[in-house]
Each structure stands twice: as structure tokens, then as C-alpha cells.
Scaffold this motif. Structure first.
Motif: not given
Length: 261
Positions: A102-116, A195-208
Motif C-alpha cells: 500500500v505504501f509503495s503504491l501511494k509513493n508511485s513505486v513501479k511494480s517491477g521495482d517493488y517486486d525486486g 483498494q489498489q492493493a486489493i485489486n492487485i490481489h484479485l488480478t495476480k492470477n490472470t496470467n496463470k
């Protein structure tokens, strides 16, 4: 732990005129009042194949820390105090992960940078706690860490200490209050990112999901109840009341099945 998911097939329904009568007829044909039993897993994907061989996958909307807290409470009701404390602790750690996102999303951290970044600390709870505390300080979120609770948790997990029922309830209450009160603070100044964090949770399986396989979502009430966050009385129910309620709660008995495969 075995859970029950819906055995209704929406692909079969799509092959009909999709009237209320079709829905009721198909529900009867598929015996959908009896749920399909699957084993709770970490991937949050549960497969169901209907009699016509339509394949569908279901995922739970609830966050991992919510499910873990419920599992800990069920263990406590069964008298497994050590296992309850360990799983309450896991729930809290997964809440740290959720907050860091949530904090990372608020600070506009890119998803790839967050994952790393997360990959560097994914297996080290002390790093996760440090990141959480630093970000709480930066965001003005109350530090609710109690050193004695950390020592208690370490004694249970690392030293083999067997807690009493009351000690397990007290620790569970600490975790419950910690999570719910922090969520209320976050909801005041970071609700969009929750809410964005919840949406990430709901969409993370899409590519699987393989082609031609339907992805369904299912939801359930939990003790933490993130989806009830905007209720005025949120966070006012003591854990002991929730535990007493679970003893007679038909939904929990229906959803959680105490079998092993």
C-alpha cells in the motif's frame, strides 16, 4: 484444511437462455447446494470440473492475512494454542507485506521495482518488520509494536514454549487490534491505495489462467473483515466474542472442513 467452493458451472449456464428458470434448473442438475471440496492452498486457485468437462478456477477475494487469522482462531478453538500463536504471527507478517505494498503504491513505486525489493526480503521477517516500521514513520501511521509480544512470539516459535489458552487469546487480540486499528488509519488517508492493493490481489492470477478456462471469485466473511472497514463499529468486537460466535457459526462450519487429503 479443506474448504468448500461453489459447484455451479457458469459455462453450462452460458449455453442456456440464461433465464432465472435456467439457473434454477442447472443448479438442481449440478446439485450446487452441495459445495465442491478442495484443499486450501497458497496459490489461491481452486479447480472445479463440471460433468460436461467445463473447467473453471475459483479464487478467494480475501487477503492472506485475513484467512490466516481465521485459521489461527479455529486452531485455538480446537485447543492448539501453540499453533494458534504461530499462525496469528504469520497473519501479522502478511499484514506487514500488505501495508508495504500500500505504501509503495501511494509513493508511485513501479511494480517491477517493488517486486525486486520484495524478493530481497521475502524470506526475512526482520527485514519486513523494519521496512514496515520505517514506512509507518514516514507516513505518520501509529507504531503499535509491543516488544513483549515479539518476545512472546519468539518464545513460542523458536523456544518451544507452549502458551496457555489465555495467553493465546491475548496474543490473538493484540494481532487483531493491531491490524484493524492500522487499517482504520490507512483508510483515512490512503483508501484508494488500499483498494489498489486489493485489486492487485484479485488480478495476480490472470496470467496463470489457461485459455478457455473461466476464473471465478468467491468471498467469505472473516474476523478481520477488510470489506467491512467502512462500518462505524469496525474493530469494536473483541476476539473472545468472535471466538464464541465461531463455535455456533454455521458458515464457518460450512466453509472450513476439518479433513485432510
Amino acid at each position: 484444511m479443506i474448504i468448500g467452493i461453489s459447484s455451479f458451472c457458469w459455462e453450462c449456464f452460458n449455453e442456456t437462455e440464461q433465464t432465472p428458470e435456467d439457473y434454477q434448473r442447472l443448479k438442481h442438475e449440478l446439485n450446487s447446494d452441495i459445495d465442491f471440496e478442495v484443499e486450501l492452498n497458497d496459490k489461491n486457485l481452486y479447480e472445479f470440473i463440471c460433468p460436461k468437462k467445463h473447467r473453471s478456477l475459483t479464487q478467494l477475494q480475501e487477503q492472506k492475512f485475513e484467512i490466516l487469522f481465521d485459521i489461527a482462531s479455529l486452531a485455538l478453538l480446537d485447543g492448539y494454542t501453540k499453533e494458534a500463536v504461530s499462525t496469528y504471527s504469520s497473519s501479522l507478517e502478511r499484514f506487514f507485506e500488505y501495508c508495504i505494498l500500500v505504501f509503495s503504491l501511494k509513493n508511485s513505486v513501479k511494480s517491477g521495482d517493488y517486486d525486486g525489493m520484495w524478493n530481497l526480503m521475502a524470506k526475512q521477517s526482520e527485514r519486513q518488520l523494519g521496512a514496515f516500521l520505517a514506512l509507518c514513520l514516514q507516513e505518520g501511521i501509529t507504531n503499535r509494536i509491543v516488544s513483549k509480544k515479539i518476545e512472546f512470539r519468539n518464545d513460542v516459535i523458536h523456544k518451544g514454549y507452549t502458551p496457555s489458552s489465555q495467553e493465546a487469546i491475548d496474543y490473538g487480540q493484540y494481532v487483531l487490534s493491531f491490524i484493524q486499528n492500522t487499517l482504520k488509519e490507512l483508510n483515512q488517508n490512503s483508501s484508494d491505495y488500499l483498494q489498489q492493493a486489493i485489486n492487485i490481489h484479485l488480478t495476480k492470477n490472470t496470467n496463470k489462467i489457461p485459455k478457455n478456462v473461466r476464473l471465478n471469485t468467491a468471498s467469505m466473511p472473516t474476523i478481520i473483515s477488510l470489506r467491512s472497514l467502512n462500518n462505524e463499529d469496525y474493530g469494536n468486537v473483541p476476539l473472545i466474542d468472535s471466538l464464541n460466535s465461531l463455535k455456533e457459526n454455521g458458515f464457518y462450519k460450512h466453509f472450513y472442513r476439518k479433513k485432510i487429503q
